[in-house]
Scaffold this active site. Structure first.
Site, PDB file in Angstrom:
ATOM      1  N   HIS A 134      -3.464 -10.268  -4.295  1.00  0.00           N
ATOM      2  CA  HIS A 134      -4.733 -10.218  -3.565  1.00  0.00           C
ATOM      3  C   HIS A 134      -5.909  -9.817  -4.449  1.00  0.00           C
ATOM      4  O   HIS A 134      -6.978  -9.489  -3.941  1.00  0.00           O
ATOM      5  CB  HIS A 134      -4.627  -9.261  -2.375  1.00  0.00           C
ATOM      6  N   ASP A 142      -5.690  -1.963  -6.382  1.00  0.00           N
ATOM      7  CA  ASP A 142      -6.221  -0.770  -7.041  1.00  0.00           C
ATOM      8  C   ASP A 142      -6.033  -0.742  -8.551  1.00  0.00           C
ATOM      9  O   ASP A 142      -6.565   0.137  -9.234  1.00  0.00           O
ATOM     10  CB  ASP A 142      -5.592   0.491  -6.425  1.00  0.00           C
ATOM     11  N   ARG A 199      -3.644   0.414   7.851  1.00  0.00           N
ATOM     12  CA  ARG A 199      -3.683   0.446   9.304  1.00  0.00           C
ATOM     13  C   ARG A 199      -3.105   1.694   9.955  1.00  0.00           C
ATOM     14  O   ARG A 199      -3.200   1.851  11.166  1.00  0.00           O
ATOM     15  CB  ARG A 199      -2.959  -0.795   9.864  1.00  0.00           C
ATOM     16  N   ALA A 253       0.801  -1.224   0.000  1.00  0.00           N
ATOM     17  CA  ALA A 253       0.000   0.000   0.000  1.00  0.00           C
ATOM     18  C   ALA A 253       0.836   1.276   0.000  1.00  0.00           C
ATOM     19  O   ALA A 253       0.383   2.325  -0.474  1.00  0.00           O
ATOM     20  CB  ALA A 253      -0.938   0.001   1.210  1.00  0.00           C
ATOM     21  N   GLN A 298       0.586  -6.558  -3.487  1.00  0.00           N
ATOM     22  CA  GLN A 298      -0.557  -6.755  -2.600  1.00  0.00           C
ATOM     23  C   GLN A 298      -1.686  -5.793  -2.951  1.00  0.00           C
ATOM     24  O   GLN A 298      -2.811  -5.963  -2.488  1.00  0.00           O
ATOM     25  CB  GLN A 298      -0.140  -6.507  -1.139  1.00  0.00           C
ATOM     26  N   THR A 302       5.662  -1.851   1.862  1.00  0.00           N
ATOM     27  CA  THR A 302       4.892  -2.846   2.603  1.00  0.00           C
ATOM     28  C   THR A 302       5.574  -3.163   3.920  1.00  0.00           C
ATOM     29  O   THR A 302       6.807  -3.227   3.990  1.00  0.00           O
ATOM     30  CB  THR A 302       4.723  -4.152   1.784  1.00  0.00           C
ATOM     31  N   SER A 303       4.777  -3.371   4.958  1.00  0.00           N
ATOM     32  CA  SER A 303       5.330  -3.767   6.255  1.00  0.00           C
ATOM     33  C   SER A 303       5.773  -5.223   6.217  1.00  0.00           C
ATOM     34  O   SER A 303       6.498  -5.681   7.098  1.00  0.00           O
ATOM     35  CB  SER A 303       4.289  -3.565   7.364  1.00  0.00           C
TER      36      SER A 303
END
Length: 236
Positions: A119, A104, A37, A25, A101, A186-187
């Site tokens: 995803h 969009d 988050r 994201a 991930q 990304t985390s």
């Protein structure tokens, strides 16, 4: 020190035979799409846990609630690819693969011809009963297919659903055949996406371009900073 790392990464990009990008994201936030988050993200202020609101259970048992949430929080139809999308597309179309991930669709809008949407994609919209496809505007107006009363949904992986096995195998294959892997935005804590790195060739170089360090950092060269700034200084 940052300059030295950028030079090193640039040299490795130039000499790489095949590059795989793993993105999240943090890439699309520069296109005006919130992450998940963090403060101001799509889960911020939502009373119901994301594991519940974005589940197959909610989709089928509370479809109106599911539809309201995704429409109000996840769709940004006017968003455009940013410099990161564009440069990754340029790199992938030359000698790479992107595993993202993000749901969009901006990587494909950027012209990337080598994208695995791990995803799924919010704009792959279909009826769960007959599989007929629908446009975003049609889905926006109704989540019920009037012909058969089937529930219309976006083609994204929900909590309670498995990753598409074809995409999983394609992703593993890309990782195994790369000698350079770049993680960005990304985390890297959502599984099985974060597990992909375990399939890498032991000799492959791994870089992470992120605002914060990754939890799994063994063997990863980290550039801590804004990905937009980093990619603006890289040539592909």
């Amino acid at each position: 020190m940052l300059k030295d790392k950028l030079t090193q990464l640039q040299n490795e990009i130039a000499s790489a035979k095949h590059i795989t990008y793993l993105t999240g994201a943090g890439v699309s936030t520069h296109s005006g799409i919130p992450d998940y988050r963090s403060k101001g993200g799509i889960y911020d202020g939502v009373a119901m846990p994301p594991e519940q609101i974005l589940s197959d259970d909610t989709l089928y048992n509370a479809p109106e609630q599911f539809h309201d949430f995704v429409m109000n929080n996840m769709y940004f139809p006017n968003a455009k690819p940013n410099l990161i999308h564009n440069k990754i597309a340029q790199s992938c179309n030359k000698n790479g693969q992107l595993i993202t991930q993000n749901v969009d669709g901006l990587d494909k809008k950027a012209g990337n011809q080598h994208v695995i949407e791990f995803h799924g994609n919010l704009y792959d919209i279909f009826c769960t009963k007959c599989q007929k496809s629908f446009t975003y505007d049609e889905y926006k107006s109704s989540y019920i297919h009037q012909q058969d009363q089937g529930i219309i949904r976006p083609g994204i992986v929900l909590y309670g659903e498995a990753i598409d096995q074809t995409k999983l195998m394609q992703s593993v294959n890309a990782i195994q055949n790369s000698n350079l892997i770049i993680i960005c935005g990304t985390s890297f804590v959502v599984y099985p996406f974060a597990q992909l790195l375990t399939y890498r060739n032991p000799s492959a170089r791994v870089w992470a371009i992120n605002k914060t360090p990754l939890a799994q950092d063994a063997g990863i060269n980290a550039i801590i900073g804004d990905a937009l700034d980093v990619f603006s200084q890289l040539e592909f």
